[in-house]
Scaffold this active site. Structure first.
Site, PDB file in Angstrom:
ATOM      1  N   GLU A  39       0.819  -1.211   0.000  1.00 58.60           N
ATOM      2  CA  GLU A  39       0.000   0.000   0.000  1.00 58.60           C
ATOM      3  C   GLU A  39       0.855   1.265   0.000  1.00 58.60           C
ATOM      4  O   GLU A  39       0.520   2.252  -0.649  1.00 58.60           O
ATOM      5  CB  GLU A  39      -0.955   0.001   1.197  1.00 58.60           C
ATOM      6  CG  GLU A  39      -2.067  -1.023   1.108  1.00 58.60           C
ATOM      7  CD  GLU A  39      -3.005  -0.790  -0.064  1.00 58.60           C
ATOM      8  OE1 GLU A  39      -3.038   0.342  -0.601  1.00 58.60           O
ATOM      9  OE2 GLU A  39      -3.709  -1.737  -0.451  1.00 58.60           O
ATOM     10  N   TYR A 122      -6.495   6.668   3.819  1.00 55.46           N
ATOM     11  CA  TYR A 122      -6.699   5.565   2.883  1.00 55.46           C
ATOM     12  C   TYR A 122      -5.880   4.341   3.284  1.00 55.46           C
ATOM     13  O   TYR A 122      -6.392   3.221   3.353  1.00 55.46           O
ATOM     14  CB  TYR A 122      -6.332   5.975   1.451  1.00 55.46           C
ATOM     15  CG  TYR A 122      -6.102   4.763   0.584  1.00 55.46           C
ATOM     16  CD1 TYR A 122      -7.188   4.028   0.114  1.00 55.46           C
ATOM     17  CD2 TYR A 122      -4.814   4.294   0.325  1.00 55.46           C
ATOM     18  CE1 TYR A 122      -6.994   2.865  -0.617  1.00 55.46           C
ATOM     19  CE2 TYR A 122      -4.611   3.136  -0.403  1.00 55.46           C
ATOM     20  CZ  TYR A 122      -5.701   2.421  -0.881  1.00 55.46           C
ATOM     21  OH  TYR A 122      -5.508   1.268  -1.580  1.00 55.46           O
ATOM     22  N   ASP A 140      -9.601   4.637  -3.026  1.00 52.35           N
ATOM     23  CA  ASP A 140      -8.486   5.120  -3.845  1.00 52.35           C
ATOM     24  C   ASP A 140      -9.057   5.702  -5.133  1.00 52.35           C
ATOM     25  O   ASP A 140     -10.275   5.875  -5.267  1.00 52.35           O
ATOM     26  CB  ASP A 140      -7.481   4.000  -4.114  1.00 52.35           C
ATOM     27  CG  ASP A 140      -8.010   2.919  -5.049  1.00 52.35           C
ATOM     28  OD1 ASP A 140      -9.217   2.933  -5.396  1.00 52.35           O
ATOM     29  OD2 ASP A 140      -7.211   2.045  -5.446  1.00 52.35           O
ATOM     30  N   CYS A 192     -14.243  -0.804 -14.918  1.00 49.67           N
ATOM     31  CA  CYS A 192     -14.752   0.575 -14.866  1.00 49.67           C
ATOM     32  C   CYS A 192     -13.588   1.542 -15.084  1.00 49.67           C
ATOM     33  O   CYS A 192     -13.256   2.366 -14.235  1.00 49.67           O
ATOM     34  CB  CYS A 192     -15.424   0.824 -13.514  1.00 49.67           C
ATOM     35  SG  CYS A 192     -16.465   2.297 -13.474  1.00 49.67           S
ATOM     36  N   CYS A 199     -18.937  -1.845 -19.546  1.00 52.39           N
ATOM     37  CA  CYS A 199     -20.136  -1.993 -18.714  1.00 52.39           C
ATOM     38  C   CYS A 199     -20.797  -3.355 -18.876  1.00 52.39           C
ATOM     39  O   CYS A 199     -21.465  -3.836 -17.956  1.00 52.39           O
ATOM     40  CB  CYS A 199     -21.128  -0.874 -19.037  1.00 52.39           C
ATOM     41  SG  CYS A 199     -20.455   0.779 -18.703  1.00 52.39           S
ATOM     42  N   CYS A 202     -19.613  -5.600 -16.162  1.00 53.06           N
ATOM     43  CA  CYS A 202     -19.635  -5.069 -14.806  1.00 53.06           C
ATOM     44  C   CYS A 202     -20.736  -5.709 -13.960  1.00 53.06           C
ATOM     45  O   CYS A 202     -21.911  -5.677 -14.343  1.00 53.06           O
ATOM     46  CB  CYS A 202     -19.828  -3.561 -14.840  1.00 53.06           C
ATOM     47  SG  CYS A 202     -19.847  -2.812 -13.201  1.00 53.06           S
ATOM     48  N   CYS A 208     -26.054   1.130 -11.748  1.00 53.26           N
ATOM     49  CA  CYS A 208     -25.180   2.276 -12.036  1.00 53.26           C
ATOM     50  C   CYS A 208     -26.004   3.412 -12.648  1.00 53.26           C
ATOM     51  O   CYS A 208     -26.533   3.280 -13.760  1.00 53.26           O
ATOM     52  CB  CYS A 208     -24.057   1.866 -12.977  1.00 53.26           C
ATOM     53  SG  CYS A 208     -22.933   3.213 -13.383  1.00 53.26           S
TER      54      CYS A 208
END
Length: 336
Positions: A39, A122, A140, A192, A199, A202, A208
């Site tokens: 991270e 974060y 993020d 995405c 899409c 997804c 959405c």
């Protein structure tokens, strides 16, 4: 987003998640050290760029205690080329704090994690959720994009960040928050995407808002960026007897703590000749650094000077800007 949508996302993640060297495989216990290290490295840096650095670090320093005992210069050299060097300084400071104050074990709450060097909101949330299974809101850039499209958030970034965080909080489940966070990040990375989101693949397409309106490519909205200011500088390649003079930059400031060519002033009276320049873009400005080269008659004995063998300059761990300048310097000496 409904419970069914969360289930669909987690089912998608179970099949399509990225295989990354810091992620636990099914049946494995997540390693907080590897998650923390990844991270920190991934802050403002791509997975592709981080992967070889991560593997090099965990091979050389397989635990937080091993990293805490590492030499400062070795860590900075191993980080060279990854950029944002304050991260490397904080990495070592954090490892030492965990080793000394926490017995080599990372704390498992966001509040305690945020008290460690280099860990912000974060990163604390990501470690708490992924390493310890805590319910934490992990946002993020990938998650910001997914959430902005799910809810068609018209406010532009960066002003929209708190609203996007609140919306992510609304949809983060009480259980499996770590898998949910990683699923959202993977969804943003692979499906995405900023341009031409897929899409049809997804698992959240049915809920959405932006997709329903056919406006998914407009999100997230971003405020216009101001042009970066341009600066000029001079670096000095001074060599003697097959060695070049390096210095370690001050711990705080640009490229802090890294080995580099001198830049503040000519390090010696010499016949300086220009060997071209290098353009480099930092976060807040663009830099053109001119290189002046010379050969010294003798080697001055300054306390801050490090005379590095030119034949092994690639092992010095120079940051990208100075590695490129060093390449110009070696070209100059070959042509001289």
């Amino acid at each position: 987003m409904s419970v069914d949508a969360s289930i669909a996302l987690l089912a998608w993640y179970a099949v399509d998640k990225r295989r990354l060297p810091w992620r636990a495989e099914p049946g494995e216990v997540p390693d907080p050290y590897r998650i923390w290290l990844s991270e920190i490295m991934l802050q403002q840096t791509t997975v592709a760029a981080v992967r070889p650095y991560f593997e090099k670090f965990v091979t050389r320093w397989p635990s937080v205690e091993a990293l805490a005992a590492a030499d400062y210069g070795d860590v900075m050299a191993a980080w060279a080329g990854l950029g944002y060097y304050a991260r490397a300084r904080n990495l070592l400071a954090c490892a030492r704090k965990v080793a000394e104050a926490h017995g080599g074990r990372f704390p498992d709450t966001e509040a305690a994690l945020r008290a460690l060097p280099g860990i912000g909101r974060y990163t604390a949330a990501a470690i708490a959720a992924i390493a310890f299974g805590r319910r934490a809101v992990v946002v993020d850039a990938n998650v910001e994009r997914v959430v902005s499209r799910l809810f068609a958030v018209d406010e532009p970034l960066p002003a929209a960040r708190e609203r996007l965080y609140a919306l992510a909080d609304r949809i983060t489940p009480e259980r499996n928050a770590g898998d949910f966070a990683q699923a959202m990040m993977d969804l943003g990375s692979a499906v995405c995407t900023p341009r031409a989101p897929e899409c049809g693949r997804c698992p959240l397409a049915s809920c959405c808002t932006a997709r329903a309106a056919g406006t998914q490519s407009l999100y997230p909205r971003k405020a216009p960026k101001a042009p970066k200011p341009r600066r000029d500088g001079v670096a000095y390649w001074l060599e003697h007897d097959g060695h070049v003079r390096l210095v370690r930059r001050p711990a705080k400031g640009l490229l802090g703590g890294m080995l580099a060519l001198p830049t503040d002033a000519a390090p010696a009276e010499a016949r300086w000749r220009e060997a071209g320049s290098v353009d480099h873009v930092f976060t807040h400005f663009a830099l053109t650094m001119k290189l002046l080269c010379a050969e010294a008659d003798s080697r001055p004995h300054e306390e801050d000077a490090i005379w590095w063998p030119i034949a092994s300059i690639g092992d010095a761990g120079l940051p990208t800007l100075f590695a490129r300048l060093a390449a110009r310097g070696t070209e100059w000496r070959e042509a001289a």
